[in-house]
Design a protein around this motif. Structure first.
Motif, PDB file in Angstrom:
ATOM      1  N   LEU A 182      -5.633   2.051   2.917  1.00 50.13           N
ATOM      2  CA  LEU A 182      -5.512   1.086   1.829  1.00 50.13           C
ATOM      3  C   LEU A 182      -4.985  -0.249   2.342  1.00 50.13           C
ATOM      4  O   LEU A 182      -5.438  -1.318   1.903  1.00 50.13           O
ATOM      5  N   ALA A 183      -4.053  -0.225   3.281  1.00 48.74           N
ATOM      6  CA  ALA A 183      -3.531  -1.462   3.864  1.00 48.74           C
ATOM      7  C   ALA A 183      -4.626  -2.211   4.617  1.00 48.74           C
ATOM      8  O   ALA A 183      -4.691  -3.444   4.567  1.00 48.74           O
ATOM      9  N   GLY A 184      -5.485  -1.497   5.315  1.00 51.31           N
ATOM     10  CA  GLY A 184      -6.598  -2.138   6.008  1.00 51.31           C
ATOM     11  C   GLY A 184      -7.549  -2.812   5.045  1.00 51.31           C
ATOM     12  O   GLY A 184      -7.995  -3.939   5.277  1.00 51.31           O
ATOM     13  N   SER A 188       0.826  -1.206   0.000  1.00 49.43           N
ATOM     14  CA  SER A 188       0.000   0.000   0.000  1.00 49.43           C
ATOM     15  C   SER A 188       0.861   1.257   0.000  1.00 49.43           C
ATOM     16  O   SER A 188       0.513   2.254  -0.639  1.00 49.43           O
ATOM     17  N   GLY A 189       1.961   1.219   0.709  1.00 49.02           N
ATOM     18  CA  GLY A 189       2.874   2.356   0.726  1.00 49.02           C
ATOM     19  C   GLY A 189       3.445   2.642  -0.645  1.00 49.02           C
ATOM     20  O   GLY A 189       3.532   3.797  -1.074  1.00 49.02           O
ATOM     21  N   VAL A 190       3.819   1.596  -1.344  1.00 47.94           N
ATOM     22  CA  VAL A 190       4.366   1.768  -2.691  1.00 47.94           C
ATOM     23  C   VAL A 190       3.294   2.307  -3.637  1.00 47.94           C
ATOM     24  O   VAL A 190       3.549   3.231  -4.414  1.00 47.94           O
ATOM     25  N   SER A 237       0.560   4.001  -2.878  1.00 48.71           N
ATOM     26  CA  SER A 237       0.227   5.386  -2.517  1.00 48.71           C
ATOM     27  C   SER A 237       1.314   6.355  -2.951  1.00 48.71           C
ATOM     28  O   SER A 237       1.018   7.450  -3.439  1.00 48.71           O
ATOM     29  N   TYR A 238       2.566   5.942  -2.794  1.00 47.58           N
ATOM     30  CA  TYR A 238       3.665   6.826  -3.188  1.00 47.58           C
ATOM     31  C   TYR A 238       3.664   7.067  -4.695  1.00 47.58           C
ATOM     32  O   TYR A 238       3.803   8.199  -5.154  1.00 47.58           O
ATOM     33  N   VAL A 239       3.513   6.004  -5.460  1.00 43.71           N
ATOM     34  CA  VAL A 239       3.546   6.139  -6.912  1.00 43.71           C
ATOM     35  C   VAL A 239       2.363   6.979  -7.409  1.00 43.71           C
ATOM     36  O   VAL A 239       2.526   7.882  -8.238  1.00 43.71           O
ATOM     37  N   LEU A 240       1.163   6.688  -6.896  1.00 42.10           N
ATOM     38  CA  LEU A 240      -0.006   7.432  -7.356  1.00 42.10           C
ATOM     39  C   LEU A 240       0.032   8.900  -6.940  1.00 42.10           C
ATOM     40  O   LEU A 240      -0.365   9.778  -7.709  1.00 42.10           O
ATOM     41  N   SER A 241       0.520   9.182  -5.726  1.00 41.47           N
ATOM     42  CA  SER A 241       0.609  10.582  -5.310  1.00 41.47           C
ATOM     43  C   SER A 241       1.695  11.322  -6.088  1.00 41.47           C
ATOM     44  O   SER A 241       1.549  12.507  -6.392  1.00 41.47           O
ATOM     45  N   SER A 242       2.764  10.625  -6.447  1.00 40.43           N
ATOM     46  CA  SER A 242       3.806  11.255  -7.261  1.00 40.43           C
ATOM     47  C   SER A 242       3.298  11.556  -8.666  1.00 40.43           C
ATOM     48  O   SER A 242       3.608  12.607  -9.236  1.00 40.43           O
ATOM     49  N   MET A 243       2.523  10.648  -9.208  1.00 36.48           N
ATOM     50  CA  MET A 243       1.975  10.870 -10.551  1.00 36.48           C
ATOM     51  C   MET A 243       0.979  12.019 -10.561  1.00 36.48           C
ATOM     52  O   MET A 243       0.884  12.750 -11.549  1.00 36.48           O
ATOM     53  N   ALA A 244       0.251  12.196  -9.463  1.00 34.95           N
ATOM     54  CA  ALA A 244      -0.740  13.276  -9.385  1.00 34.95           C
ATOM     55  C   ALA A 244      -0.113  14.597  -8.955  1.00 34.95           C
ATOM     56  O   ALA A 244      -0.756  15.643  -9.055  1.00 34.95           O
TER      57      ALA A 244
END
Length: 58
Positions: A37-39, A14-16, A18-25
């Motif tokens: 998301l992990a939950g 989930s961390g990966v 979230s990081y990729v999607l937030s970087s793309m946005a």
């Protein structure tokens, strides 16, 4: 032990994601979204694992 490892991997994946999607946005990384998301992933893995195990017992 399998629950701990499933939660650990869900948090890591989930961390990966979230990081990729937030970087793309172009947004800042938000750890709260990662935990949510992990939950969701953990509950999905536990439900899928329980359903598959019940089917194989019959």
């Amino acid at each position: 032990m399998r629950f701990i490892s499933a939660i650990f991997w869900a948090l890591l994946i989930s961390g990966v994601i979230s990081y990729v999607l937030s970087s793309m946005a172009g947004d800042p990384f938000n750890f709260t979204h990662t935990i949510i998301l992990a939950g969701i992933l953990s509950v999905g893995v536990f439900a899928l694992g329980g359903a598959l195990k019940e089917e194989s017992d019959h």
